[in-house]
Design an enzyme around this catalytic site. Structure first.
Site, PDB file in Angstrom:
ATOM      1  CB  CYS A 337      30.359  76.630  80.958  1.00  0.00           C
ATOM      2  SG  CYS A 337      30.316  76.782  82.795  1.00  0.00           S
ATOM      3  CG  HIS A 439      29.604  81.601  80.094  1.00  0.00           C
ATOM      4  ND1 HIS A 439      28.706  80.401  79.461  1.00  0.00           N
ATOM      5  CD2 HIS A 439      29.734  81.140  81.385  1.00  0.00           C
ATOM      6  CE1 HIS A 439      28.520  79.716  80.357  1.00  0.00           C
ATOM      7  NE2 HIS A 439      29.036  79.916  81.569  1.00  0.00           N
TER       8      HIS A 439
END
Length: 504
Positions: A337, A439
């Protein structure tokens, strides 16, 4: 179905163990056959969780829903506060960004709207579940905030819930913190407290017994239980306060040394939890060059303010050291991310979405990658396949980001081929540099096994196959936690008080 019976867990301070006690109660009630849900009206955390319909809630409530054996919904955490900088936070309402607010503005402007959201959310849970385990935040004795608080005794009153007060003995002064908290409560609110739990106890219980007797005599409240310190509990931490428990120095007894860069606004650091459960891995959270050393793998985790965190590691000299290790020592690196965005050439925030910094030079480890932050937030459960070391591996994950990243394929390939035909991330030709918006990537057992065996191979170590299933380990942990906590709690008294409060 009758309206659900609530129980609320509050603490003398943050990180007293409220989340773990709530998680345990969710699993205890589930194993007793009750349809159970967690509830936290307002959570302030940078670790978040994506529901099946692509909404964002506090990660603790998502994990508690897993413990209860149910899908998480935004009714379990209608308001999520994600700090972005000094005195400023992004307010997430029912899983979607609402607006950025200063702390004072939130208290004055948002209070009535927030109260209405909380009442509605709790009412919906009460209609659909038999047991509701409510978590407070911080301390209910914040006398400067209690006139407009939305997460402690105000919620107990909405639900007409009895309250368990949790104190952390591991930090010291547990009797002072419990008694002090009770003394500062409004007398009406104090009547809601049915007893206290002392958490994280180490040592001989007989030495604590005189203190327990004194507390019960002095306050007139029972000690509902003394929960022992639980080492190596395979359940995700609530927030960044838990990072203080993690090591920053290399463990020479472990085969693999994994360094996670811990910047000031680190988010979703629980992405590395599966690696921490592997017997051959030592995962370190590092903040300085001296702590970094020469790890076998560097991980750049997520960030709630990527430009400021990138500027921070540049200022501290960590950025230069990371670049040197990757380029000169050929150290593998994975960015997730915000960490993926940092790997690129540039990172821009022209509209001030996260901070006042318009543009920062990236680490340049994905030379032609550029990222621009936008006000559109992507929150979605994702799945696809990756090709790593010649093997095709199915993976799942979840995305929470506000950036759009672009690069050409000169230096590598797309990391994930999504099932919807799209792509995610980057992997270099040599496989040493990986960036992804996924994630939870390490929760994929086969991918974790392959990448760890690749690291072992680089060091001339034999492969370890048939590693433990992370999901199975998580389920075992929920069951173990429930058994341990139930054996140290007066559950009969707790359930009697829950029923009694609902009659009144």
């Amino acid at each position: 179905m009758d309206k659900g019976l609530p129980i609320m867990v509050q603490g003398t301070h943050s990180d007293a163990g409220k989340s773990i006690v709530v998680t345990a109660l969710c699993r205890i009630f589930k194993e007793k056959g009750y349809k159970t849900a967690p509830f936290k009206s307002q959570n302030m955390a940078l670790n978040s969780y994506i529901t099946v319909d692509g909404k964002e809630i506090g990660r603790a409530q998502g994990v508690q829903a897993e413990a209860a054996g149910i899908p998480a919904t935004t009714y379990m955490n209608p308001i999520l506060i994600k700090p972005t900088g000094e005195y400023k936070s992004q307010i997430v309402v029912h899983g979607k960004p609402y607006k950025n607010m200063q702390a004072g503005q939130y208290r004055q402007v948002f209070y009535n709207e927030g109260l209405s959201l909380i009442k509605d959310s709790y009412a919906r849970l009460s209609e659909n579940f038999e047991r509701i385990v409510i978590e407070g935040a911080g301390s209910p004795a914040e006398v400067n905030l209690n006139d407009r608080e939305l997460v402690n005794m105000s919620v107990a009153n909405i639900a007409n819930a009895p309250v368990i007060l949790v104190g952390d003995i591991d930090k010291g002064g547990v009797f002072a913190s419990l008694v002090g908290t009770l003394q500062l409560l409004d007398p009406v609110d104090r009547k809601r407290v049915i007893g206290v739990v002392i958490n994280k106890f180490r040592g001989d219980l007989s030495l604590l017994k005189p203190g327990l007797d004194w507390f019960e005599d002095y306050t007139g409240l029972p000690v509902l239980g003394v929960i022992p310190f639980i080492d190596k509990l395979n359940i995700e931490a609530e927030d960044s306060l838990a990072l203080e428990q993690y090591s920053s120095r290399k463990n020479q007894e472990k085969d693999l040394d994994i360094a996670v860069i811990s910047y000031p606004r680190i988010s979703n650091f629980t992405d590395v939890d599966p690696l921490m459960r592997e017997p051959d891995c030592h995962v370190r959270f590092v903040r300085t060059n001296e702590e970094l050393g020469k790890p076998d793998l560097i991980i750049l985790p997520g960030s709630k303010n990527t430009l400021e965190d990138l500027a921070h590691i540049r200022k501290e000299g960590l950025a230069e050291e990371i670049i040197s290790l990757v380029k000169e020592n050929k150290t593998p690196i994975i960015g997730i991310c915000g960490g993926y965005q940092m790997l690129g050439q540039t990172l821009a925030d022209p509209d001030g979405i996260e901070s006042g910094i318009e543009k920062v030079e990236g680490l340049g480890l994905i030379g032609n990658l550029s990222t621009t932050l936008t006000d559109k937030k992507r929150t979605v459960l994702s799945e696809g396949v990756i090709i790593y070391r010649g093997e095709t591996i199915a993976v799942t994950g979840y995305e929470i980001h506000m950036g759009v990243s672009q690069f050409s394929d000169e230096q590598g390939d797309r990391f994930v081929q999504l099932i919807d035909g799209g792509t995610d991330g980057f992997i270099s030709i040599d496989g040493r540099t990986i960036g992804t918006y996924f994630h939870g990537i390490f929760e994929n057992d086969r991918f974790r096994e392959v990448i760890l065996n690749d690291l072992r191979g680089r060091k001339g170590l034999p492969e370890i196959n048939d590693r433990v299933s992370f999901q199975a380990l998580k389920e075992q942990s929920f069951h173990h936690l429930a058994q341990l906590v139930e054996s140290h709690l007066n559950m009969e008294l707790i359930e009697d008080k829950m029923a009694l409060f609902q009659k009144n």
